[in-house]
Design a protein around this motif. Structure first.
Motif, PDB file in Angstrom:
ATOM      1  N   LEU A  92       0.813  -1.214   0.000  1.00 35.51           N
ATOM      2  CA  LEU A  92       0.000   0.000   0.000  1.00 35.51           C
ATOM      3  C   LEU A  92       0.845   1.261   0.000  1.00 35.51           C
ATOM      4  O   LEU A  92       0.541   2.226  -0.698  1.00 35.51           O
TER       5      LEU A  92
ATOM      6  N   ALA B 173       0.868   3.650  -3.455  1.00 32.44           N
ATOM      7  CA  ALA B 173       0.064   4.861  -3.318  1.00 32.44           C
ATOM      8  C   ALA B 173       0.694   6.088  -3.979  1.00 32.44           C
ATOM      9  O   ALA B 173       0.009   6.795  -4.720  1.00 32.44           O
TER      10      ALA B 173
ATOM     11  N   CYS C  33      -8.090   5.243  -2.109  1.00 29.32           N
ATOM     12  CA  CYS C  33      -7.618   3.861  -2.019  1.00 29.32           C
ATOM     13  C   CYS C  33      -7.076   3.538  -0.634  1.00 29.32           C
ATOM     14  O   CYS C  33      -7.426   2.508  -0.062  1.00 29.32           O
ATOM     15  N   LEU C  34      -6.236   4.380  -0.093  1.00 31.28           N
ATOM     16  CA  LEU C  34      -5.636   4.075   1.202  1.00 31.28           C
ATOM     17  C   LEU C  34      -6.677   4.071   2.315  1.00 31.28           C
ATOM     18  O   LEU C  34      -6.649   3.209   3.194  1.00 31.28           O
TER      19      LEU C  34
ATOM     20  N   ALA D 197      -8.710   0.965   1.850  1.00 29.78           N
ATOM     21  CA  ALA D 197      -7.928  -0.221   2.180  1.00 29.78           C
ATOM     22  C   ALA D 197      -7.798  -0.388   3.684  1.00 29.78           C
ATOM     23  O   ALA D 197      -7.845  -1.515   4.198  1.00 29.78           O
TER      24      ALA D 197
ATOM     25  N   ALA E  10      -8.494  -5.494   2.326  1.00 27.26           N
ATOM     26  CA  ALA E  10      -7.743  -4.307   1.925  1.00 27.26           C
ATOM     27  C   ALA E  10      -7.849  -4.066   0.417  1.00 27.26           C
ATOM     28  O   ALA E  10      -8.025  -2.926  -0.025  1.00 27.26           O
TER      29      ALA E  10
ATOM     30  N   CYS F 222      -9.814  -0.892  -1.162  1.00 25.98           N
ATOM     31  CA  CYS F 222      -9.124   0.030  -2.074  1.00 25.98           C
ATOM     32  C   CYS F 222      -9.963   0.261  -3.329  1.00 25.98           C
ATOM     33  O   CYS F 222     -10.119   1.398  -3.775  1.00 25.98           O
TER      34      CYS F 222
ATOM     35  N   HIS G  51     -11.666   3.907  -4.044  1.00 21.66           N
ATOM     36  CA  HIS G  51     -11.334   4.656  -5.263  1.00 21.66           C
ATOM     37  C   HIS G  51     -12.586   4.969  -6.074  1.00 21.66           C
ATOM     38  O   HIS G  51     -12.743   6.072  -6.594  1.00 21.66           O
TER      39      HIS G  51
END
Length: 68
Positions: free
Chosen positions: A14, A18, A26-27, A30, A47, A51, A55
């Motif tokens: 991650l 990123a 996303c983070l 996740a 996760a 993500c 997103h």
């Protein structure tokens, strides 16, 4: 598989991906997905799914804000 090893792999993937992808949401997604997936012993799968959903939601919000 060792739980700490899985966490280390997810963290490295991650944090490494990123900055390159600039994937909005996303983070955050996740992190939430990993926490929820951890309850069912599927943190990595959670996760990845988080993500993708994070997103998607960020892109949807951005599109709605652009419309006005």
């Amino acid at each position: 598989m060792n739980k700490h090893f899985c966490y280390a792999v997810v963290f490295i993937l991650l944090t490494g991906a990123a900055p390159l992808s600039y994937a909005a949401g996303c983070l955050k997604g996740a992190a939430v997905g990993a926490a929820v997936g951890h309850l069912k012993n599927h943190a990595v799968l959670g996760a990845v799914g988080g993500c993708i959903v994070g997103h998607h939601m960020a892109a949807k919000d951005k599109k709605n804000q652009a419309k006005g």
